[in-house]
Design a protein around this motif. Structure first.
Motif, mmCIF file in Angstrom:
data_model
loop_
_atom_site.group_PDB
_atom_site.id
_atom_site.type_symbol
_atom_site.label_atom_id
_atom_site.label_comp_id
_atom_site.label_asym_id
_atom_site.label_seq_id
_atom_site.Cartn_x
_atom_site.Cartn_y
_atom_site.Cartn_z
ATOM 1 N N ASP A 91 12.789 37.349 18.696
ATOM 2 C CA ASP A 91 11.898 38.072 17.780
ATOM 3 C C ASP A 91 12.592 38.390 16.456
ATOM 4 O O ASP A 91 12.020 38.205 15.380
ATOM 5 C CB ASP A 91 11.397 39.371 18.421
ATOM 6 C CG ASP A 91 10.462 39.130 19.592
ATOM 7 O OD1 ASP A 91 9.951 37.992 19.745
ATOM 8 O OD2 ASP A 91 10.250 40.078 20.380
ATOM 9 N N GLU B 226 14.958 38.118 24.422
ATOM 10 C CA GLU B 226 13.654 38.202 23.755
ATOM 11 C C GLU B 226 13.798 38.869 22.394
ATOM 12 O O GLU B 226 13.174 38.441 21.410
ATOM 13 C CB GLU B 226 12.647 38.969 24.626
ATOM 14 C CG GLU B 226 12.332 38.294 25.942
ATOM 15 C CD GLU B 226 11.798 36.888 25.795
ATOM 16 O OE1 GLU B 226 11.013 36.615 24.861
ATOM 17 O OE2 GLU B 226 12.190 36.024 26.605
ATOM 18 N N GLN C 83 16.328 41.132 28.405
ATOM 19 C CA GLN C 83 15.487 41.688 27.339
ATOM 20 C C GLN C 83 16.083 41.404 25.958
ATOM 21 O O GLN C 83 15.368 41.143 24.999
ATOM 22 C CB GLN C 83 15.273 43.201 27.516
ATOM 23 C CG GLN C 83 14.404 43.824 26.433
ATOM 24 C CD GLN C 83 13.047 43.165 26.275
ATOM 25 O OE1 GLN C 83 12.335 42.930 27.250
ATOM 26 N NE2 GLN C 83 12.669 42.835 25.044
#
Length: 179
Positions: free
Chosen positions: A114, A110, A107
């Motif tokens: 971002d 990601e 996670q």
């Protein structure tokens, strides 16, 4: 980045002086304060090095637009920070920016993508640096240089990281600053 793909990450004046005499083109100063910033930046600049400060760790220097302007006026060529707002403010001051991000699990990869896409630093530093698989993925997703740092103990690890797409490797280990 100039010729050398090793960045000297230093914590004190003694290490800074050693780094200033090394082949490293860039110095990441991890411990700096309002009283020694100008003096430390002069040491780096006299040796032709680019001098970056980790603003999150800087003592007595505000983590705001005034602190960034102070850093620039006192010799910082660039800012290292984990905070997107600091990266954006430093870019407004025409400072080079390095966003330090941590790859802890799938996670977080990601989140790194971002965050970096949003804040648009000049480079991202991924920690720990011993993640060639992560470096490869981020290199394909992000259109900015990747610096790998942390827990690096051998030239083989440096070679593997650079081969996997890292632009540079930052290390506090003096023995690697001249390779």
């Amino acid at each position: 980045m100039n010729k050398n793909r090793i960045i000297a990450a230093v914590r004190n004046e003694e290490e800074l002086k050693f780094a200033a005499e090394s082949k490293a083109d860039m110095i990441f100063m991890l411990n700096v304060n309002i009283m020694n910033l100008n003096y430390l930046s002069e040491i780096a600049h006299k040796s032709g090095k680019k001098f970056f400060i980790h603003l999150d760790l800087a003592e007595g220097i505000g983590k705001d637009a005034y602190g960034i302007k102070f850093a620039k006026d006192n010799g910082a060529d660039g800012i290292i920070s984990t905070r997107s707002n600091i990266i954006k403010l430093a870019k407004k001051e025409d400072l080079y920016t390095v966003q330090r991000l941590f790859a802890l699990d799938s996670q977080s990869i990601e989140t790194i993508i971002d965050t970096a896409t949003s804040s648009k630093p000049d480079m991202v530093e991924i920690m720990p640096g011993l993640l060639p698989k992560v470096v490869k993925r981020l290199k394909s997703e992000l259109k900015m240089p990747i610096v790998a740092g942390g827990l690096i103990d051998s030239t083989e690890e440096i070679t593997e990281l650079l081969s996997s797409g890292a632009t540079a490797v930052s290390t506090g280990k003096k023995e690697f600053w001249n390779i």
